[in-house]
Scaffold this active site. Structure first.
Site, PDB file in Angstrom:
ATOM      1  N   ASP A  92       0.737  -1.222   0.113  1.00 33.98           N
ATOM      2  CA  ASP A  92       0.013   0.071   0.251  1.00 33.98           C
ATOM      3  C   ASP A  92       0.861   1.154   0.020  1.00 33.98           C
ATOM      4  O   ASP A  92       1.880   1.313   0.522  1.00 33.98           O
ATOM      5  CB  ASP A  92      -0.999  -0.038   1.180  1.00 33.98           C
ATOM      6  CG  ASP A  92      -1.891   0.812   1.010  1.00 33.98           C
ATOM      7  OD1 ASP A  92      -2.149   1.626   0.062  1.00 33.98           O
ATOM      8  OD2 ASP A  92      -2.700   1.101   2.049  1.00 33.98           O
ATOM      9  N   SER A  93       0.460   2.252  -0.444  1.00 33.24           N
ATOM     10  CA  SER A  93       1.222   3.706  -0.651  1.00 33.24           C
ATOM     11  C   SER A  93       1.527   4.415   0.648  1.00 33.24           C
ATOM     12  O   SER A  93       2.154   5.037   0.713  1.00 33.24           O
ATOM     13  CB  SER A  93       0.560   4.407  -1.619  1.00 33.24           C
ATOM     14  OG  SER A  93      -0.788   4.990  -1.213  1.00 33.24           O
ATOM     15  N   GLY A  94       0.809   4.058   1.683  1.00 30.86           N
ATOM     16  CA  GLY A  94       0.572   4.823   2.661  1.00 30.86           C
ATOM     17  C   GLY A  94      -0.340   6.055   2.916  1.00 30.86           C
ATOM     18  O   GLY A  94      -0.360   6.536   3.992  1.00 30.86           O
ATOM     19  N   GLY A  95      -1.183   5.990   1.767  1.00 30.43           N
ATOM     20  CA  GLY A  95      -2.373   7.077   1.745  1.00 30.43           C
ATOM     21  C   GLY A  95      -3.120   6.879   3.161  1.00 30.43           C
ATOM     22  O   GLY A  95      -3.531   7.977   3.700  1.00 30.43           O
ATOM     23  N   PHE A  96      -3.743   5.631   3.231  1.00 28.13           N
ATOM     24  CA  PHE A  96      -4.722   5.407   4.469  1.00 28.13           C
ATOM     25  C   PHE A  96      -3.894   5.682   5.553  1.00 28.13           C
ATOM     26  O   PHE A  96      -4.747   6.177   6.563  1.00 28.13           O
ATOM     27  CB  PHE A  96      -5.117   4.097   4.323  1.00 28.13           C
ATOM     28  CG  PHE A  96      -6.170   3.821   5.374  1.00 28.13           C
ATOM     29  CD1 PHE A  96      -7.300   4.213   5.261  1.00 28.13           C
ATOM     30  CD2 PHE A  96      -5.803   3.157   6.721  1.00 28.13           C
ATOM     31  CE1 PHE A  96      -8.348   3.867   6.410  1.00 28.13           C
ATOM     32  CE2 PHE A  96      -6.840   2.763   7.752  1.00 28.13           C
ATOM     33  CZ  PHE A  96      -8.006   3.276   7.574  1.00 28.13           C
ATOM     34  N   ASP A 146      -2.771   8.371  -2.553  1.00 21.98           N
ATOM     35  CA  ASP A 146      -4.153   9.023  -2.877  1.00 21.98           C
ATOM     36  C   ASP A 146      -4.604   9.655  -1.605  1.00 21.98           C
ATOM     37  O   ASP A 146      -3.648   9.371  -0.542  1.00 21.98           O
ATOM     38  CB  ASP A 146      -5.160   8.032  -3.503  1.00 21.98           C
ATOM     39  CG  ASP A 146      -5.251   6.786  -2.281  1.00 21.98           C
ATOM     40  OD1 ASP A 146      -4.525   6.528  -1.700  1.00 21.98           O
ATOM     41  OD2 ASP A 146      -6.118   6.293  -2.386  1.00 21.98           O
ATOM     42  N   ASP A 271      -8.125  -7.397   0.845  1.00 21.01           N
ATOM     43  CA  ASP A 271      -6.888  -7.640   2.371  1.00 21.01           C
ATOM     44  C   ASP A 271      -7.908  -7.112   3.451  1.00 21.01           C
ATOM     45  O   ASP A 271      -8.539  -6.303   3.261  1.00 21.01           O
ATOM     46  CB  ASP A 271      -5.790  -6.706   2.062  1.00 21.01           C
ATOM     47  CG  ASP A 271      -5.829  -5.147   2.090  1.00 21.01           C
ATOM     48  OD1 ASP A 271      -5.381  -4.751   3.251  1.00 21.01           O
ATOM     49  OD2 ASP A 271      -6.405  -4.800   1.254  1.00 21.01           O
TER      50      ASP A 271
END
Length: 376
Positions: A92-96, A146, A271
């Protein structure tokens, strides 16, 4: 990466396929255990491979960037070598995670400024930097940066958030295309559909994402506070637009019932931290219902933990013994709970795939969901 769509359902959007990556094939639909900091909590990599039979796991760019850091990951030769995992990895990009920091982050055109939850240090994630970090991590599938707005966001907030996310996406996509992997294998970039709970914004985002022509696409910003039925509606809206010949990844979902409903609507990958987190807290999922292992009713129940389970823990230990471990706060209880739930989730995916191939998925789903949600 290659996606081979192998079977579709006549009475639903459910489908079965195979994703081929540099580190192996993934049969879909698939659940991906979450290994945020290069570890699926309480589970050895050997057990993940041999008992859970995980085909792909997740890491998280935000957490791995902060600790152990990109220098160590680069020296190790990437995340696969660092953690001793030879099968595919998605990051995951870390956006969350940046979204969840709330008071400790600021979103600007250049990117997301945030303070580390570890030491308070200040950092900037740009769309380009997030791609660069994931190049160093060496994941098979990387995600775009995002903004993940809350499920209760008003239209104005959701609209401007989506415009920012789309500008970031274009920059991240350009960076991905202009760079190459560092470890001798190819990587794949997934853009993310946002738009909160507004159908017109979801359609706009899905079209923007589809037009990029990436090898796979993700659906984000769901299971963040909106009603479950609204989440299902948004999946349907998005999957009407996302190309059918590319895998669709629903991020951060969810319960066993959520997963089956998502599969029914054309989702291929999912996931969630739920199986490991709930397992460590004594909530075990089975095909016959949910077990609370701290319940006194199991104190003298010497039957197997789950007679129908697929893990060795299901048959090696009794319910009475596992309850004793949880009540005694033994670390072994956390391992048993996490392993059992992960095995159940992967077995549920196997069963879903089997019924898709056999052509009776919808009928099976309607019959099994009441059993899965029953409290034993």
């Amino acid at each position: 990466m290659n996606f081979n769509l192998q079977h579709t359902c006549a009475d639903s959007a459910a489908r079965a396929g195979m994703i081929s990556t540099a580190h192996g094939d993934i049969l879909t639909p698939i659940f991906m255990p979450v290994g945020t900091v290069a570890s699926v909590k309480a589970v050895h990599q050997r057990d993940l491979a041999d008992d859970v039979k995980a085909q792909i796991i997740l890491g998280n760019t935000y957490h791995l960037y902060l600790r152990p850091g990109t220098e160590i990951l680069h020296q190790a030769g990437g995340l696969h070598r660092f953690m001793g995992w030879e099968r595919p990895i998605l990051t995951d990009s870390g956006g969350f995670q940046v979204f969840s920091l709330a008071a400790n982050r600021k979103l600007k055109e250049e990117g997301a400024w945030f303070r580390s939850h570890i030491d308070g240090s200040k950092h900037l994630f740009t769309p380009e930097k997030v791609v660069d970090i994931q190049r160093i991590i060496g994941s098979d599938i990387m995600m775009a940066l995002d903004e993940c707005p809350p499920g209760t966001a008003d239209y104005d907030y959701a609209y401007h958030s989506l415009q920012l996310t789309q500008r970031w996406l274009k920059r991240g996509w350009d960076r991905f295309k202009a760079t190459e992997g560092l470890y001798g294998f190819s990587q794949t970039f997934f853009p993310i559909v946002q738009g909160c709970t507004y159908p017109e914004l979801r359609r706009e985002s899905a079209k923007f994402v589809a037009d990029l022509g990436a090898e796979g696409n993700a659906i984000g910003g769901l299971a963040v506070g909106e009603p479950t039925e609204v989440m299902y509606d948004m999946i349907e809206v998005v999957n009407e637009i996302l190309p059918a010949d590319k895998p669709r990844y629903l991020m951060g979902v969810g319960t066993p019932a959520n997963m089956l409903e998502a599969i029914d609507r054309g989702v291929d990958m999912m996931d969630c931290v739920m199986p490991t987190r709930n397992g460590r807290n004594g909530m075990l999922f089975t095909m016959n219902g949910i077990l609370n292992m701290r319940n006194l009713k199991w104190a003298n129940d010497f039957s197997p933990l789950d007679p129908d389970g697929t893990s060795f823990v299901d048959h090696a230990y009794s319910r009475a013994y596992v309850r004793h471990l949880f009540v005694s706060q033994e670390l072994l209880a956390l391992q048993i709970g996490a392993i059992h739930n992960l095995c159940f989730y992967l077995h549920l995916m196997d069963e879903a795939r089997r019924h898709i191939i056999e052509g009776d998925f919808s009928q099976w789903k309607r019959a099994i969901i009441p059993q899965l949600t029953h409290r034993l």
